[in-house]
Design a protein around this motif. Structure first.
Motif, mmCIF file in Angstrom:
data_model
loop_
_atom_site.group_PDB
_atom_site.id
_atom_site.type_symbol
_atom_site.label_atom_id
_atom_site.label_comp_id
_atom_site.label_asym_id
_atom_site.label_seq_id
_atom_site.Cartn_x
_atom_site.Cartn_y
_atom_site.Cartn_z
ATOM 1 N N SER A 44 0.916 -1.100 -0.405
ATOM 2 C CA SER A 44 0.096 -0.325 -0.437
ATOM 3 C C SER A 44 0.579 1.486 -0.380
ATOM 4 O O SER A 44 0.652 2.446 -0.540
ATOM 5 C CB SER A 44 -0.757 -0.393 1.144
ATOM 6 O OG SER A 44 -1.722 -0.786 1.061
ATOM 7 N N GLN A 84 -7.368 0.502 -0.255
ATOM 8 C CA GLN A 84 -7.836 -0.855 0.670
ATOM 9 C C GLN A 84 -9.067 -0.389 0.950
ATOM 10 O O GLN A 84 -9.743 -1.498 1.434
ATOM 11 C CB GLN A 84 -6.371 -1.421 1.133
ATOM 12 C CG GLN A 84 -6.734 -2.850 1.861
ATOM 13 C CD GLN A 84 -5.168 -2.812 2.167
ATOM 14 O OE1 GLN A 84 -4.163 -2.064 2.530
ATOM 15 N NE2 GLN A 84 -5.473 -4.348 2.845
ATOM 16 N N ASP A 160 -5.690 -1.462 -4.652
ATOM 17 C CA ASP A 160 -4.857 -1.495 -3.258
ATOM 18 C C ASP A 160 -5.910 -3.338 -3.264
ATOM 19 O O ASP A 160 -6.909 -2.627 -2.041
ATOM 20 C CB ASP A 160 -4.844 -0.279 -2.923
ATOM 21 C CG ASP A 160 -3.348 -1.071 -1.475
ATOM 22 O OD1 ASP A 160 -3.212 -2.549 -1.605
ATOM 23 O OD2 ASP A 160 -3.580 -0.565 -1.409
ATOM 24 N N GLU A 161 -5.670 -4.544 -3.508
ATOM 25 C CA GLU A 161 -6.281 -5.521 -2.364
ATOM 26 C C GLU A 161 -7.914 -5.791 -2.922
ATOM 27 O O GLU A 161 -8.341 -5.590 -2.125
ATOM 28 C CB GLU A 161 -5.915 -5.509 -0.973
ATOM 29 C CG GLU A 161 -4.556 -5.979 -0.615
ATOM 30 C CD GLU A 161 -4.583 -6.799 0.546
ATOM 31 O OE1 GLU A 161 -5.180 -7.121 1.152
ATOM 32 O OE2 GLU A 161 -3.101 -6.500 0.782
HETATM 33 MG MG LIG Z 1 -1.854 -2.731 2.136
#
Ligand SMILES: [Mg+2]
Ligand SMILES: Nc1ncnc2c1ncn2[C@@H]1O[C@H](COP(=O)(O)OP(=O)(O)O)[C@@H](O)[C@H]1O
Length: 309
Positions: A44, A84, A160-161
């Motif tokens: 991240s 995220q 992000d994820e």
């Molecule tokens: Mg992360």
């Protein structure tokens, strides 16, 4: 062609702690690039630097030719970023979230109305346009967050994820969406800790403790880092099994994969004759043994000595 991402020795420190440690990396236009690593690896932090949200401590980085340190504002305006924790407004309706994000990107109202219809179609959320965001299942929230990041037609998106916390079928549906974006030429930079997702990427970077430990296509990484053969072994006790193998000469790697073990041996070893006496002497029963196609998790084990969860 200008690379989509170009990083040279990028470092990010928080006080004394080095979260990103001299990362050097290129991502080509149109690539689906995956950043794979355990929690806390620095994924991240790297993405936030790339999106112009965080300044690197040292090193240089360019996104579509724009300098991460001096042109952060232009980078922010030109990219799509799905954080995220999606920055959606939970108490707004689906369409209202899109209007809000469109406004932030400075899109005109006529264009935005048309674009919202396109995006709702793309993310298959037309039926839910009036739903309160809070009431959407996680998989649909993820699609909405991606949709919001695409409103201004960015040439590149950072995800992000994006698929954390949903079931495998929902993850696959999300990847269908990623592929349709890639088909339109959008560059995708995605982080994940799901190994099977990393297999879907054109190229991946493996990151651990802030350092890039491997870079290449899934096939290249396996060829380069996994000599020998990977076997799946079922034993009576996986914990005792893995401990036993770790101390055994001739075993290249051993790790627990679900209810089995993955063991990497030199090609020359006759696996059954080699492993059976090892287990027998440790009082462990070997129930099944077969050679398997290695996964990226095996690559991670080979490089770090343990599984990445
Ligand atoms: Mg992360
Ligand atoms: N603002 C911050 N201040 C201090 N430490 C941070 C900050 N942001 C991240 N970290 C630390 O940096 C490391 C990398 O974090 P992060 O990039 O979020 O990892 P990942 O996304 O791979 O899980 C972690 O140890 C995290 O605790």
């Amino acid at each position: 062609m200008t690379p989509a991402v170009h990083l040279e020795e990028v470092v990010k420190q928080f006080g004394d702690f080095t979260a990103v440690d001299h990362i050097t990396l290129d991502v080509a236009q149109g690539e689906i690039f995956g950043f794979l690593g355990p929690n806390g690896a620095g994924k991240s932090t790297t993405i936030r630097m790339l999106c112009g949200l965080l300044r690197p401590t040292s090193g240089r980085g360019f996104v579509n030719g724009l300098d991460m340190t001096t042109q952060a504002e232009r980078i922010k305006a030109s990219l799509g970023y799905m954080s995220q924790r999606f920055s959606l407004y939970d108490d707004l309706r689906v369409e209202e979230n899109m209007q809000l994000f469109g406004g932030i990107y400075g899109l005109g109202s006529v264009y935005l109305r048309k674009r919202i219809e396109e995006i709702l179609e793309l993310i298959s959320l037309k039926e839910r346009r009036d739903s309160i965001t809070r009431e959407l299942p996680t998989g649909l929230k993820q699609r909405l967050a991606l949709g919001c990041a695409l409103l201004h037609r960015p040439p590149m998106v950072f995800l992000d994820e994006p698929t954390s916390g949903v079931d495998p079928a929902t993850r696959r549906a999300f990847w269908d969406l990623i592929y349709s974006l890639a088909d339109e030429g959008v560059t995708i930079f995605v982080t994940t800790h799901y190994m099977e997702e990393a297999e879907y990427c054109n190229r991946i970077g493996l990151i651990d403790k802030g350092r890039l430990i491997a870079l290449g296509s899934p096939g290249e990484l396996k060829d380069k880092h996994l000599s020998g053969t990977v076997y799946e072994v079922r034993v009576s006790d996986v914990l005792a099994g893995v401990e036993t193998l770790k101390g055994t000469k001739g075993v290249l790697d051993a790790a627990i994969f679900g209810r089995s073990l993955h063991v990497r041996l030199n090609k020359e070893e006759a696996a059954k004759q080699f492993l059976e006496p090892v287990f027998v002497s440790a009082g462990i029963e070997m129930r099944e043994l077969r050679a398997v196609e290695p996964t990226l998790e095996d690559v991670f084990v080979a490089l770090v000595g343990k599984k990445h969860e």
